[in-house]
Design an enzyme around this catalytic site. Structure first.
Site, mmCIF file in Angstrom:
data_model
loop_
_atom_site.group_PDB
_atom_site.id
_atom_site.type_symbol
_atom_site.label_atom_id
_atom_site.label_comp_id
_atom_site.label_asym_id
_atom_site.label_seq_id
_atom_site.Cartn_x
_atom_site.Cartn_y
_atom_site.Cartn_z
ATOM 1 N N GLY A 80 0.777 -1.244 0.000
ATOM 2 C CA GLY A 80 0.000 0.000 0.000
ATOM 3 C C GLY A 80 0.806 1.291 0.000
ATOM 4 O O GLY A 80 0.276 2.338 0.361
ATOM 5 N N SER A 81 2.064 1.245 -0.471
ATOM 6 C CA SER A 81 2.825 2.504 -0.455
ATOM 7 C C SER A 81 2.296 3.492 -1.500
ATOM 8 O O SER A 81 2.320 4.708 -1.281
ATOM 9 C CB SER A 81 4.325 2.258 -0.635
ATOM 10 O OG SER A 81 4.616 1.851 -1.942
ATOM 11 N N MET A 100 -3.277 -7.534 -7.507
ATOM 12 C CA MET A 100 -2.646 -8.671 -8.164
ATOM 13 C C MET A 100 -3.582 -9.531 -9.019
ATOM 14 O O MET A 100 -3.207 -10.599 -9.462
ATOM 15 C CB MET A 100 -1.940 -9.552 -7.111
ATOM 16 C CG MET A 100 -0.858 -8.834 -6.328
ATOM 17 S SD MET A 100 0.349 -8.011 -7.398
ATOM 18 C CE MET A 100 1.278 -9.427 -7.967
ATOM 19 N N LEU A 110 -8.301 -7.782 -14.291
ATOM 20 C CA LEU A 110 -9.708 -7.392 -14.350
ATOM 21 C C LEU A 110 -10.390 -8.141 -15.496
ATOM 22 O O LEU A 110 -9.798 -8.360 -16.553
ATOM 23 C CB LEU A 110 -9.822 -5.883 -14.571
ATOM 24 C CG LEU A 110 -9.183 -4.985 -13.508
ATOM 25 C CD1 LEU A 110 -9.476 -3.523 -13.809
ATOM 26 C CD2 LEU A 110 -9.672 -5.343 -12.104
ATOM 27 N N HIS A 156 2.874 0.663 -13.037
ATOM 28 C CA HIS A 156 3.698 -0.518 -13.299
ATOM 29 C C HIS A 156 5.172 -0.141 -13.118
ATOM 30 O O HIS A 156 5.609 0.896 -13.635
ATOM 31 C CB HIS A 156 3.444 -1.025 -14.721
ATOM 32 C CG HIS A 156 4.215 -2.262 -15.040
ATOM 33 N ND1 HIS A 156 3.878 -3.497 -14.529
ATOM 34 C CD2 HIS A 156 5.337 -2.452 -15.778
ATOM 35 C CE1 HIS A 156 4.757 -4.393 -14.949
ATOM 36 N NE2 HIS A 156 5.650 -3.792 -15.703
ATOM 37 N N GLU A 210 7.336 6.241 -8.510
ATOM 38 C CA GLU A 210 5.931 5.805 -8.563
ATOM 39 C C GLU A 210 5.085 6.739 -7.712
ATOM 40 O O GLU A 210 4.011 7.189 -8.112
ATOM 41 C CB GLU A 210 5.787 4.370 -8.043
ATOM 42 C CG GLU A 210 6.454 3.311 -8.904
ATOM 43 C CD GLU A 210 6.161 1.897 -8.414
ATOM 44 O OE1 GLU A 210 5.064 1.662 -7.907
ATOM 45 O OE2 GLU A 210 7.044 1.036 -8.547
HETATM 46 C C1 GRF Z 1 4.366 -1.283 -7.072
HETATM 47 O O1 GRF Z 1 5.694 -1.509 -7.403
HETATM 48 C C2 GRF Z 1 3.525 -1.093 -8.301
HETATM 49 O O2 GRF Z 1 4.226 -0.499 -9.341
HETATM 50 C C3 GRF Z 1 3.170 -2.512 -8.665
HETATM 51 O O3 GRF Z 1 2.956 -3.156 -7.437
HETATM 52 C C4 GRF Z 1 3.718 -2.504 -6.424
HETATM 53 C C5 GRF Z 1 2.755 -2.122 -5.361
HETATM 54 O O4 GRF Z 1 3.411 -1.565 -4.243
HETATM 55 N N1 GRF Z 1 2.006 -2.547 -9.535
HETATM 56 P P1 GRF Z 1 2.580 -0.855 -3.104
HETATM 57 O O5 GRF Z 1 1.558 -1.873 -2.598
HETATM 58 O O6 GRF Z 1 1.902 0.346 -3.704
HETATM 59 O O7 GRF Z 1 3.580 -0.490 -2.074
#
Ligand code: GRF
Length: 224
Positions: free
Chosen positions: A17-18, A95, A98, A114, A179
């Site tokens: 959830g970061s 994960m 859809l 991503h 991100e």
């Molecule tokens: C991130 O690296 C995102 O790019 C990928 O999954 C990871 C999720 O990380 N789709 P977080 O749960 O947001 O920390």
């Protein structure tokens, strides 16, 4: 910020959830005209659910085992999103793929982040794929979601260098920092109605976008 009703976000998560945290922070700091209305997870003990609850956000676990097909699962999720009048669905470490039904219901209103420069290294373990391939730059991509795996129209990308002594962990951490920056920025562009999809291309209307790209490209060359 405008006085208009804020964009209502539904964030789908499976883990840490970061990115969710980055979106909540941006919302609370009024950096985006958007509110996280609901967080939904397919994992009961996802840290992201706990995080959402701590912020007083509706956080719901939808149990995949109680649904026989992916579409049935998605219909439950869509019901929850509709009840909260969600405008934009943000996948943040979700994960599951859809179903076509979900895509049809929210077409052009679903985003994903991503951890690679798409179309390179789609799917799982993108950072490891990049490292093993030997690329010299990698990064992250925010894109609209279509029926494929990480194939939808690209909204924003940030570039980071791949260093000789990088590990999965060090590269992932470097990418993650970006991100957390570009996901809220892409949401804000959407909230401002500045994104136009022309076939595969996302055109961003407005003047400050080129500088953003310059900034990230420059950092790729000079990471200090
Ligand atoms: C991130 O690296 C995102 O790019 C990928 O999954 C990871 C999720 O990380 N789709 P977080 O749960 O947001 O920390």
């Amino acid at each position: 910020m405008s006085g208009e009703k804020k964009l209502q976000l539904g964030v789908l998560v499976s883990g840490r959830g970061s990115n969710l945290q980055a979106i909540i922070d941006a919302s609370q700091a009024a950096k985006i005209d958007a509110l996280v209305a609901i967080v939904i997870s397919d994992v009961a003990d996802a840290r992201a659910l706990e995080l959402a609850r701590r912020h007083g956000i509706d956080a719901t676990f939808v149990d995949p085992r109680l649904h026989t097909t992916s579409e049935e699962f998605d219909r439950t999720v869509i019901d929850l999103l509709r009840k909260r009048e969600v405008d934009l669905v943000c996948l943040a470490g979700f994960m599951r793929l859809l179903s076509p039904h979900f895509i049809r219901e929210y077409r052009h209103n679903i985003m994903n982040i991503h951890p690679a420069l798409l179309p390179a290294f789609p799917g799982l373990h993108a950072q490891r794929q990049a490292l093993r391939y030997g690329v010299k730059v990698s990064g992250c991509t925010v894109h609209f979601v279509d029926e494929g795996v990480d194939t939808g129209p690209i909204i924003m990308q940030a570039v980071v260098p791949v260093l000789d002594d990088d590990t999965d962990e060090s590269l992932s951490a470097r990418i993650l920092t970006y991100e957390h920056q570009i996901y809220p920025q892409a949401i804000q562009l959407f909230a401002e109605g500045r994104l136009e999809i022309r076939d595969r291309r996302v055109v961003c209307h407005g003047t400050d976008t080129p500088q953003q790209y310059e900034k990230y490209t420059w950092r790729a060359i000079n990471p200090s």
